[in-house]
Design a protein around this motif. Structure first.
Motif, PDB file in Angstrom:
ATOM      1  N   VAL A  23     -12.476 -16.004  19.429  1.00 43.10           N
ATOM      2  CA  VAL A  23     -13.477 -16.932  18.931  1.00 43.10           C
ATOM      3  C   VAL A  23     -13.311 -17.798  18.149  1.00 43.10           C
ATOM      4  O   VAL A  23     -12.296 -17.952  17.098  1.00 43.10           O
ATOM      5  N   GLU A  24     -14.173 -19.057  18.332  1.00 48.15           N
ATOM      6  CA  GLU A  24     -12.990 -19.762  17.571  1.00 48.15           C
ATOM      7  C   GLU A  24     -14.989 -21.022  16.864  1.00 48.15           C
ATOM      8  O   GLU A  24     -15.966 -20.690  17.622  1.00 48.15           O
ATOM      9  N   ALA A  25     -14.931 -21.650  15.563  1.00 46.31           N
ATOM     10  CA  ALA A  25     -16.010 -22.018  15.134  1.00 46.31           C
ATOM     11  C   ALA A  25     -16.329 -23.563  16.231  1.00 46.31           C
ATOM     12  O   ALA A  25     -16.098 -23.504  16.454  1.00 46.31           O
ATOM     13  N   SER A  26     -17.433 -23.389  16.219  1.00 48.26           N
ATOM     14  CA  SER A  26     -18.298 -24.261  17.091  1.00 48.26           C
ATOM     15  C   SER A  26     -20.027 -25.416  16.299  1.00 48.26           C
ATOM     16  O   SER A  26     -20.337 -24.181  16.356  1.00 48.26           O
ATOM     17  N   THR A  27     -19.933 -26.579  16.882  1.00 47.37           N
ATOM     18  CA  THR A  27     -20.965 -26.962  16.518  1.00 47.37           C
ATOM     19  C   THR A  27     -21.912 -27.425  17.514  1.00 47.37           C
ATOM     20  O   THR A  27     -22.761 -28.041  17.596  1.00 47.37           O
ATOM     21  N   ALA A  28     -21.482 -26.853  19.362  1.00 46.44           N
ATOM     22  CA  ALA A  28     -22.590 -27.378  19.892  1.00 46.44           C
ATOM     23  C   ALA A  28     -23.436 -26.327  20.110  1.00 46.44           C
ATOM     24  O   ALA A  28     -23.568 -25.486  19.011  1.00 46.44           O
ATOM     25  N   THR A  29     -24.592 -26.819  20.584  1.00 41.03           N
ATOM     26  CA  THR A  29     -25.955 -25.979  20.936  1.00 41.03           C
ATOM     27  C   THR A  29     -25.683 -24.272  21.266  1.00 41.03           C
ATOM     28  O   THR A  29     -24.422 -24.401  22.553  1.00 41.03           O
ATOM     29  N   ALA A  30     -26.073 -23.849  20.698  1.00 44.75           N
ATOM     30  CA  ALA A  30     -25.810 -22.076  21.375  1.00 44.75           C
ATOM     31  C   ALA A  30     -26.876 -21.614  22.656  1.00 44.75           C
ATOM     32  O   ALA A  30     -27.991 -22.815  22.906  1.00 44.75           O
ATOM     33  N   GLY A  31     -25.988 -21.183  23.495  1.00 50.44           N
ATOM     34  CA  GLY A  31     -26.391 -20.835  24.045  1.00 50.44           C
ATOM     35  C   GLY A  31     -27.084 -19.676  24.438  1.00 50.44           C
ATOM     36  O   GLY A  31     -28.054 -19.044  25.314  1.00 50.44           O
ATOM     37  N   VAL A  32     -26.574 -18.839  23.453  1.00 59.18           N
ATOM     38  CA  VAL A  32     -27.191 -17.277  22.958  1.00 59.18           C
ATOM     39  C   VAL A  32     -27.450 -16.748  21.523  1.00 59.18           C
ATOM     40  O   VAL A  32     -26.529 -17.515  20.779  1.00 59.18           O
ATOM     41  N   ALA A  33     -28.245 -16.792  21.360  1.00 55.96           N
ATOM     42  CA  ALA A  33     -28.829 -16.720  19.416  1.00 55.96           C
ATOM     43  C   ALA A  33     -29.273 -15.440  19.056  1.00 55.96           C
ATOM     44  O   ALA A  33     -30.206 -14.420  20.655  1.00 55.96           O
ATOM     45  N   CYS A  34     -28.706 -14.738  17.728  1.00 58.65           N
ATOM     46  CA  CYS A  34     -29.595 -13.436  17.456  1.00 58.65           C
ATOM     47  C   CYS A  34     -29.519 -13.370  16.370  1.00 58.65           C
ATOM     48  O   CYS A  34     -28.770 -14.074  15.667  1.00 58.65           O
ATOM     49  N   ASP A  35     -29.762 -12.657  15.763  1.00 59.31           N
ATOM     50  CA  ASP A  35     -30.109 -12.203  14.197  1.00 59.31           C
ATOM     51  C   ASP A  35     -28.490 -10.726  14.402  1.00 59.31           C
ATOM     52  O   ASP A  35     -28.310 -10.881  15.164  1.00 59.31           O
ATOM     53  N   LEU A  36     -28.167 -10.415  13.085  1.00 59.31           N
ATOM     54  CA  LEU A  36     -26.961 -10.630  12.632  1.00 59.31           C
ATOM     55  C   LEU A  36     -26.664  -8.831  13.617  1.00 59.31           C
ATOM     56  O   LEU A  36     -26.576  -8.113  14.098  1.00 59.31           O
ATOM     57  N   GLY A  37     -28.223  -7.913  13.318  1.00 59.80           N
ATOM     58  CA  GLY A  37     -28.425  -6.242  12.892  1.00 59.80           C
ATOM     59  C   GLY A  37     -28.594  -6.714  14.599  1.00 59.80           C
ATOM     60  O   GLY A  37     -27.645  -5.473  15.286  1.00 59.80           O
ATOM     61  N   ALA A  38     -29.367  -7.924  15.449  1.00 62.84           N
ATOM     62  CA  ALA A  38     -28.452  -7.091  16.666  1.00 62.84           C
ATOM     63  C   ALA A  38     -27.614  -7.529  16.889  1.00 62.84           C
ATOM     64  O   ALA A  38     -27.118  -6.009  18.291  1.00 62.84           O
ATOM     65  N   LEU A  39     -26.491  -8.346  17.170  1.00 66.27           N
ATOM     66  CA  LEU A  39     -25.277  -7.916  17.508  1.00 66.27           C
ATOM     67  C   LEU A  39     -24.714  -7.416  16.300  1.00 66.27           C
ATOM     68  O   LEU A  39     -23.577  -6.429  17.675  1.00 66.27           O
ATOM     69  N   SER A  40     -24.591  -6.534  15.846  1.00 65.03           N
ATOM     70  CA  SER A  40     -24.375  -5.168  15.076  1.00 65.03           C
ATOM     71  C   SER A  40     -24.456  -4.246  15.705  1.00 65.03           C
ATOM     72  O   SER A  40     -23.869  -3.259  16.552  1.00 65.03           O
ATOM     73  N   ALA A  41     -25.886  -4.204  16.254  1.00 64.01           N
ATOM     74  CA  ALA A  41     -26.220  -2.723  17.044  1.00 64.01           C
ATOM     75  C   ALA A  41     -24.973  -2.710  18.113  1.00 64.01           C
ATOM     76  O   ALA A  41     -25.147  -1.614  19.498  1.00 64.01           O
ATOM     77  N   ALA A  42     -25.246  -3.865  18.929  1.00 62.11           N
ATOM     78  CA  ALA A  42     -23.996  -4.105  20.267  1.00 62.11           C
ATOM     79  C   ALA A  42     -22.883  -3.629  20.599  1.00 62.11           C
ATOM     80  O   ALA A  42     -21.880  -4.010  21.680  1.00 62.11           O
ATOM     81  N   TYR A  43     -22.584  -4.254  19.713  1.00 65.30           N
ATOM     82  CA  TYR A  43     -20.943  -4.491  19.483  1.00 65.30           C
ATOM     83  C   TYR A  43     -19.750  -3.053  19.671  1.00 65.30           C
ATOM     84  O   TYR A  43     -18.839  -3.262  19.877  1.00 65.30           O
ATOM     85  N   LEU A  44     -20.374  -1.938  19.352  1.00 62.04           N
ATOM     86  CA  LEU A  44     -19.624  -1.183  19.478  1.00 62.04           C
ATOM     87  C   LEU A  44     -19.857  -0.300  21.478  1.00 62.04           C
ATOM     88  O   LEU A  44     -19.167   0.229  22.075  1.00 62.04           O
ATOM     89  N   GLY A  45     -21.160  -1.548  22.090  1.00 60.87           N
ATOM     90  CA  GLY A  45     -20.635  -1.594  23.950  1.00 60.87           C
ATOM     91  C   GLY A  45     -22.201  -0.205  23.862  1.00 60.87           C
ATOM     92  O   GLY A  45     -21.962  -0.531  25.484  1.00 60.87           O
ATOM     93  N   GLU A  46     -22.777   0.834  23.281  1.00 60.59           N
ATOM     94  CA  GLU A  46     -23.299   1.360  23.849  1.00 60.59           C
ATOM     95  C   GLU A  46     -25.293   0.216  24.131  1.00 60.59           C
ATOM     96  O   GLU A  46     -25.788   0.891  25.069  1.00 60.59           O
ATOM     97  N   THR A  47     -25.367  -0.293  22.547  1.00 57.99           N
ATOM     98  CA  THR A  47     -26.870  -0.868  23.673  1.00 57.99           C
ATOM     99  C   THR A  47     -26.607  -2.069  23.740  1.00 57.99           C
ATOM    100  O   THR A  47     -26.312  -3.705  23.722  1.00 57.99           O
ATOM    101  N   PRO A  48     -27.444  -2.179  25.124  1.00 53.47           N
ATOM    102  CA  PRO A  48     -26.929  -3.396  26.073  1.00 53.47           C
ATOM    103  C   PRO A  48     -27.857  -4.880  25.871  1.00 53.47           C
ATOM    104  O   PRO A  48     -28.343  -4.703  24.936  1.00 53.47           O
TER     105      PRO A  48
END
Length: 422
Positions: free
Chosen positions: A360-385
């Motif tokens: 994981v490296e910081a980037s200034t390129a155009t995002a291919g996937v964007a989400c709010d932090l709660g969505a990524l947090s929900a998916a982080y442990l592998g259960e929520t698709p």
């Protein structure tokens, strides 16, 4: 934590020893605890509190809000060795007389900022009210299900080795020597399985009961051993017995069941569904991949009851958290943009997954996937698709990129909603 005044009387500050009785009473009152809280209850809790942070909201000398947190490791996807230090949040209350005055926001944001400053990559909690924590960046990351089995329910399928497992009928106290180590060995492979402290076992097995509980109730338990005599499984249960006209209507409630092998787990289930004068078995907070229905000759005898979220997660350091877990799915890279309303963990990174690891490296390129932090947090442990969150409008991006990242985040085995006992 520094005191912060809000109005003439309200302040949020660390709880001092002299405040602890009032703090505990306020916490349990808001959670509708029916019993009187005494100084003995405070003494009983102080061993646990010694390593924890207690915060209170005070209106003059009255406690009108409570908050507790401590740093604790949590298994994340990847199997043994993949663990993340988390800010474990609990005892969050605001008195009904003082709601909507910003007290929860002040307590939780101060705690999350302090955790980030300590280098803790994630926070998590059990949400008493689901709508509350999403606005602070939490997402439901660990779920559980309730299974109810109508008995009799014979097993038709057994994994190899089940016939070699010996199941012993014991009592709770007999588990103390072997259950903690066995649980720890099982939990490390299950994302979200919170480690249990030693005091948990003393309390739950009746060896160090809380004030007002004498610990003399006999609780049946099962201990499974393999062919070498090693402990490989544990189950704890109680029965709710009812008789009318000499006809029994009894429910067996399983409060805990874990095993080191599929064979041991199957042997425990086989024993439990075969008990005499029992009409139904009920077990709560089971993982979504529990094998019990698939063991039965008639899978419909095991009815999935109410399912519910269990733990909510909140990332505080996205790069550190993503790099700490294991990864499945196809290799590939995307630029991920995360929005955090609290300004703690948002950013844009190039995420590349290969050989079960992520860089994981910081980037200034155009995002291919964007989400709010709660969505990524929900998916982080592998259960929520992630694709399900995209369908709800919480994840945006190129469909192929979202689908690939969703597959990469998924994990087997699924999360395990364990009891913590703190």
């Amino acid at each position: 934590m520094e005191a912060v005044n809000a109005g003439e009387h309200l302040e949020v500050r660390a709880v001092e020893p002299d405040d602890q009785l009032a703090w505990l009473r306020a916490s349990r009152r808001t959670f509708l605890h029916p019993k009187t809280v005494t100084p003995e209850h405070v003494e009983h809790r102080r061993t646990a509190w010694a390593g924890q942070r207690l915060t209170g909201a005070f209106d003059g000398d009255r406690v009108v809000g409570t908050y507790r947190s401590w740093d604790w490791p949590l298994p994340v996807p990847g199997g043994p060795g993949h663990e993340l230090l988390t800010d474990h949040v609990s005892s969050v209350t605001v008195a009904p007389t003082h709601r909507r005055r910003g007290l929860l926001t002040r307590m939780i944001t101060a705690d999350l900022r302090a955790a980030k400053d300590r280098g803790v990559p994630m926070a998590h909690l059990v949400a008493g009210e689901a709508p509350i924590y999403g606005r602070y960046g939490f997402g439901p990351a660990v779920s559980g299900q309730t299974l109810e089995v109508r008995l009799p329910a014979p097993l038709a399928h057994l994994p190899a080795g089940a016939q070699d497992v010996r199941v012993e009928l014991v009592e709770d106290a007999d588990l103390r020597a072997e259950a903690p180590g066995l649980f720890a060995a099982v939990a490390v492979s299950r994302p979200g399985a919170v480690r249990r402290p030693e005091r948990y076992w003393d309390e739950v097995l009746g060896l160090a009961p809380a004030p007002g509980e004498d610990g003399t109730d006999l609780r049946p338990a099962l201990l499974a051993r393999d062919a070498t005599g090693a402990a490989v499984g544990v189950a704890r249960y109680r029965t709710r017995e009812k008789w009318e006209g000499m006809r029994h209507d009894t429910t067996l409630e399983v409060s805990d069941l874990f095993a080191a092998t599929p064979a041991a787990q199957a042997a425990l289930w086989q024993h439990l569904v075969s008990l005499d004068i029992v009409d139904r078995l009920r077990v709560t907070e089971r993982p979504l991949d529990d094998p019990l229905p698939h063991l039965l000759a008639d899978p419909r005898r095991a009815l999935a009851g109410e399912g519910s979220d269990h733990f909510w997660a909140r990332l505080l350091d996205v790069p550190a958290a993503l790099a700490a877990r294991g990864w499945l799915g196809p290799p590939g890279a995307c630029v991920l943009e995360v929005h955090d309303a609290l300004g703690l963990a948002g950013g844009r990174w190039r995420l590349e997954v290969a050989d079960g690891r992520a860089s994981v490296e910081a980037s200034t390129a155009t995002a291919g996937v964007a989400c709010d932090l709660g969505a990524l947090s929900a998916a982080y442990l592998g259960e929520t698709p992630l694709v399900a969150l995209a369908a709800a409008g919480r994840v945006r991006g190129e469909p192929a990129s979202v689908a690939r990242l969703s597959a990469q985040l998924a994990w087997q085995p699924t999360t395990w909603p364990t009891h913590t006992g703190f």
